[in-house]
Design an enzyme around this catalytic site. Structure first.
Site, short mmCIF file in Angstrom:
data_model
loop_
_atom_site.label_atom_id
_atom_site.label_comp_id
_atom_site.label_asym_id
_atom_site.label_seq_id
_atom_site.Cartn_x
_atom_site.Cartn_y
_atom_site.Cartn_z
CG HIS A 139 -1.79 -1.20 1.32
ND1 HIS A 139 -1.33 -2.42 1.73
CD2 HIS A 139 -3.10 -1.37 1.02
CE1 HIS A 139 -2.33 -3.30 1.70
NE2 HIS A 139 -3.41 -2.68 1.27
CG ASP A 153 -10.99 7.81 5.78
OD1 ASP A 153 -11.29 8.84 6.39
OD2 ASP A 153 -10.26 7.79 4.76
CB ILE A 176 -9.46 7.69 -0.47
CG1 ILE A 176 -9.61 8.87 -1.43
CG2 ILE A 176 -9.14 6.41 -1.24
CD1 ILE A 176 -10.54 8.64 -2.59
CG HIS A 212 -6.05 1.31 -0.45
ND1 HIS A 212 -6.22 1.74 0.84
CD2 HIS A 212 -6.01 -0.05 -0.38
CE1 HIS A 212 -6.30 0.68 1.64
NE2 HIS A 212 -6.18 -0.41 0.92
CD GLU A 221 -19.40 -7.79 25.30
OE1 GLU A 221 -19.51 -7.07 24.29
OE2 GLU A 221 -20.32 -7.90 26.14
CG ASP A 243 -29.70 -16.33 31.04
OD1 ASP A 243 -30.83 -15.84 31.22
OD2 ASP A 243 -28.68 -15.94 31.63
CG HIS A 295 -27.26 -15.71 27.43
ND1 HIS A 295 -28.01 -15.13 26.44
CD2 HIS A 295 -26.97 -14.72 28.31
CE1 HIS A 295 -28.18 -13.85 26.72
NE2 HIS A 295 -27.55 -13.57 27.83
C1 LIG Z 1 -11.17 -5.33 9.97
C2 LIG Z 1 -10.65 -5.09 8.59
N1 LIG Z 1 -11.51 -5.06 7.56
C3 LIG Z 1 -11.06 -4.89 6.29
C4 LIG Z 1 -9.73 -4.76 6.04
C5 LIG Z 1 -9.24 -4.63 4.62
N2 LIG Z 1 -8.81 -3.24 4.36
C6 LIG Z 1 -7.53 -2.88 4.46
S1 LIG Z 1 -7.30 -1.25 4.18
C7 LIG Z 1 -8.95 -1.00 3.91
C8 LIG Z 1 -9.47 0.36 3.61
C9 LIG Z 1 -9.11 1.28 4.66
O1 LIG Z 1 -9.41 2.57 4.32
P1 LIG Z 1 -8.61 3.72 5.06
O2 LIG Z 1 -8.51 3.40 6.47
O3 LIG Z 1 -9.28 4.98 4.69
O4 LIG Z 1 -7.17 3.64 4.44
P2 LIG Z 1 -6.62 4.40 3.14
O5 LIG Z 1 -7.24 3.73 1.95
O6 LIG Z 1 -7.02 5.80 3.26
O7 LIG Z 1 -5.16 4.17 3.22
C10 LIG Z 1 -9.65 -2.20 4.05
C11 LIG Z 1 -11.11 -2.33 3.86
C12 LIG Z 1 -8.85 -4.79 7.14
N3 LIG Z 1 -7.53 -4.68 6.99
N4 LIG Z 1 -9.34 -4.92 8.39
MG LIG Z 2 -8.76 6.70 3.87
#
Ligand SMILES: Cc1ncc(C[n+]2csc(CCOP(=O)(O)OP(=O)(O)O)c2C)c(N)n1
Ligand SMILES: [Mg+2]
Length: 648
Positions: free
Chosen positions: A20, A147, A179, A251, A396, A454, A458
């Site tokens: 990335h 994000d 993004i 990305h 949790e 329960d 549970h």
């Molecule tokens: C729990 C989880 N779900 C999905 C992913 C796969 N994944 C890796 S990066 C990403 C997008 C993340 O977006 P952002 O945090 O905005 O990173 P940017 O593209 O801006 O670098 C996803 C869905 C992951 N690593 N962890």
């Molecule tokens: Mg982002």
């Protein structure tokens, strides 16, 4: 200096043909200001206990962290490690792994958990500060989050806890690039994130993530504010790549040779791949050396402190002398006590928390059920960071991730409770405890249909076995008060991994007296056959009592039966062949009994053995009714054993 991060990141991703580049290029300016102006660290002493913690919650941007560690002078990663980014044997794994590199405070990649672990680190910092003072403990926790980290549900739990506990030394630098993988964030969210943070008691501030002065202003404001801070850094993903910056295509794939050439021209970066111009390298090295003086002063304070030795013991993860614990256990284990194993756990915790001051407990709002609170553990809250019991609320996943952060910070051994069935809510954090080698103890009570009325929501069915599948996770299911004490001892001694204690709601008789810790080997012969041995009954937890009753009926008919109690399947399977053959001799019918899925028990019984368990969901009824309904009673099991032996 920031462009050195960009160059290393785009070249490493290109060489690996995977990774990335967008995030490290977008956050290069923010990270440079953070390291240059704020972060307290010393690459020559990477484990300096009073360093600031830096957590790259957006773990996919791992090249940002590898670049920073390399440029500031950590022994690793070397430039060759970076050339081998994402290749087998390189410490520069796809996502940062704490056990690979000093300076990687925690393993990140599952979005949201880095930030939630940082909450635990900030919490541990305040707790140790309360005990050891500013001279020894006075640092911050910085997080870079994307994000995705802010969108995940765990973010709600984590920031709610941090805001409530007023963890003002926690600062989140949000890569506000709008993004994610699929495209623009407007496709999936219209949330006012800053407002959400403010609503939970956080301070928020914004900056232009590519304007050094503005970044410095915003972080300085965050540092000065007594609340935890969110710094929204407005950035362009892939900043510097002239044709790709700002778009989602940057990305997660290499820029490509043409775009890398265009980026070099755009940035005025003429050095070859993996080469850093000497003047820029020197500036980074100067920056990396800056913390050494402060580190040295801290070392003097540690040496002069009356508490220095105790502080160092705790940070090293060494337990105090447990002789007193063992003596106390031996004393209260005398006599015969019929208690639920959750109650036995409470009794064990009374002893352990009194003797091991670094144990910090808590529960996700089930204290009275999990029985995790002891006399020694007063409440931890914003007015008393010295407390040792955390009311995590109904969080949790947030609790488990925070406990990971606490354990990785060091100086604290966290344990926390919820119902076993809700381990699914925090399962990925339990997995992350195991992957990170974090000493966290999960107190998971109400461990079967034995919880009764329960009902199936549970009643765990697949949980114990499915947790046995997680590598490096100790799963204990003790049968009585004695085994519970033994398993607790093994859990606190398990310095490089998490442990689960699956504990009953219902009372269970004491099955043996105390003595050497028989749970150490995972399974042992609790009762030996009197008549010629035909059967070995293997059971865990509450079903060991049932096995004992089955044995009595079989022996009465002249059928010799052993009872094997198996508090830890993985420990038993790790024993040598001779021990295993002694406990499970060849040519004898093996019968397993566990009030959960039968899946997996073949490993113990062989295909020719019998397996008693539950492969459906449970039901609402009193426990005894359920045990009968699901066929887990001596009356229902004995005839099937006799039939298998062809004795009727
Ligand atoms: C729990 C989880 N779900 C999905 C992913 C796969 N994944 C890796 S990066 C990403 C997008 C993340 O977006 P952002 O945090 O905005 O990173 P940017 O593209 O801006 O670098 C996803 C869905 C992951 N690593 N962890
Ligand atoms: Mg982002």
């Amino acid at each position: 200096m920031a462009n050195a991060i960009r160059a290393l990141s785009m070249d490493a991703v290109q060489a690996a043909n995977s990774g990335h580049p967008g995030m490290p290029m977008g956050m290069a300016d923010v990270a440079t200001v953070l390291y240059a102006k704020f972060l307290k660290f010393a690459p020559a002493a990477p484990r300096w206990p009073d360093r600031d913690r830096f957590v790259l919650s957006a773990g996919h941007g791992s090249m940002l962290l590898y670049s920073l560690l390399h440029l500031t002078g950590y022994a690793k990663p070397t430039i060759d490690d970076i050339r081998n980014f994402r290749q087998l044997g390189s410490p520069c794994a796809g996502h940062p792994e704490n056990h690979e590199l000093e300076g990687v405070e925690c393993t990140t990649g599952p979005l949201g958990q880095g930030l939630a672990m940082a909450v635990g680190m900030a919490l541990a910092e305040r707790h140790l500060n309360a005990g050891f003072g500013d001279d020894l403990v006075d640092h911050r926790t910085f997080v870079v989050a994307g994000d995705g980290c802010l969108m995940e549900g765990i973010n709600h739990e984590a920031i709610g806890l941090a805001g409530h506990l007023k963890l003002g030394r926690l600062i989140v630098l949000w890569d506000d690039n709008r993004i994610t993988i699929d495209g623009d964030t407007t496709m999936s969210t219209s949330e006012d994130i800053a407002a959400r943070y403010r609503a939970t008691g956080w301070h928020t501030v914004e900056c232009d993530g590519h304007d050094f002065a503005d970044i410095e202003r915003a972080i300085a404001e965050a540092v000065a504010d007594p609340r935890p801070s969110l710094v929204a850094c407005r950035t362009l993903i892939g900043k510097g790549a002239p044709n790709k910056e700002g778009g989602h295509n940057v990305h997660g794939s290499p820029l490509g040779a043409d775009e890398i050439a265009a980026t070099r021209a755009n940035l005025g970066w003429s050095a070859a791949p993996f080469e850093i111009p000497a003047d820029i390298q020197a500036d980074w090295a100067t920056l990396g050396g800056r913390g050494a003086a402060e580190r040295a002063l801290w070392g003097k304070r540690l040496a002069a402190s009356a508490q220095g030795k105790e502080f160092s013991r705790r940070m090293a993860g060494d337990l105090p002398d447990l002789a007193q614990v063992e003596a106390s256990f031996a004393a209260w284990l005398e006599g015969s006590q019929k208690v639920a194993t959750r109650k036995a756990s409470e009794l064990a915790l009374e002893v352990l928390t009194a003797q091991i001051p670094e144990m910090v407990g808590g529960s996700a709002d089930l204290t009275g059920s999990n029985l995790t609170k002891t006399k020694a553990t007063g409440p931890f809250n914003a007015d008393n960071y010295g407390g040792r019991y955390i009311s995590y609320g109904i969080r949790e996943f947030g609790m488990a991730a925070a406990m990971n952060g606490m354990a990785l910070h060091g100086g604290v051994i966290p344990y926390g409770g919820t119902f076993l069935v809700f381990s699914d809510y925090c399962r990925n954090a339990i997995r992350m405890s195991a992957l990170q080698g974090a000493r966290v103890v999960y107190v998971l009570t109400h461990d079967s249909i034995g919880l009764g009325e329960d009902g199936p929501t549970h009643q765990p069915i697949e949980h114990v076995m499915s947790m046995r599948m997680i590598p490096n996770l100790e799963v204990f299911r003790p049968a009585d008060i004695i085994e519970t004490a033994e398993c607790w001892q093994l859990a606190v001694q398990n310095a490089h991994g998490p442990s689960v204690l699956a504990l009953s709601r219902q009372n269970l008789p004491q099955l043996r007296s105390s003595g050497p810790n028989l749970s150490t080997k995972g399974a042992y012969r609790l009762q030996a056959a009197t008549a010629p041995r035909k059967v070995v009954l293997i059971a865990t937890g509450s079903e060991v009592e049932i096995a004992v009753n089955i044995r009595a009926l079989l022996e009465a008919q002249g059928v010799g039966a052993d009872v094997v109690s198996m508090p830890s399947m993985s420990r038993f399977l790790a024993q040598d062949a001779a021990y295993k053959a002694d406990v499970l001799p060849a040519g004898v019918l093996r019968v397993s009994i566990e009030a959960g899925t039968r899946f997996g028990w073949e490993a113990i019984t062989g295909l020719e053995g019998l397996r008693f368990g539950i492969d459906s969901f449970g039901a609402s009824a009193p426990a005894e009714v359920l045990y009968d309904h699901f066929g887990l009673t001596p009356a229902k099991i004995v005839p099937q054993v006799l039939a298998a032996l062809e004795i009727q």
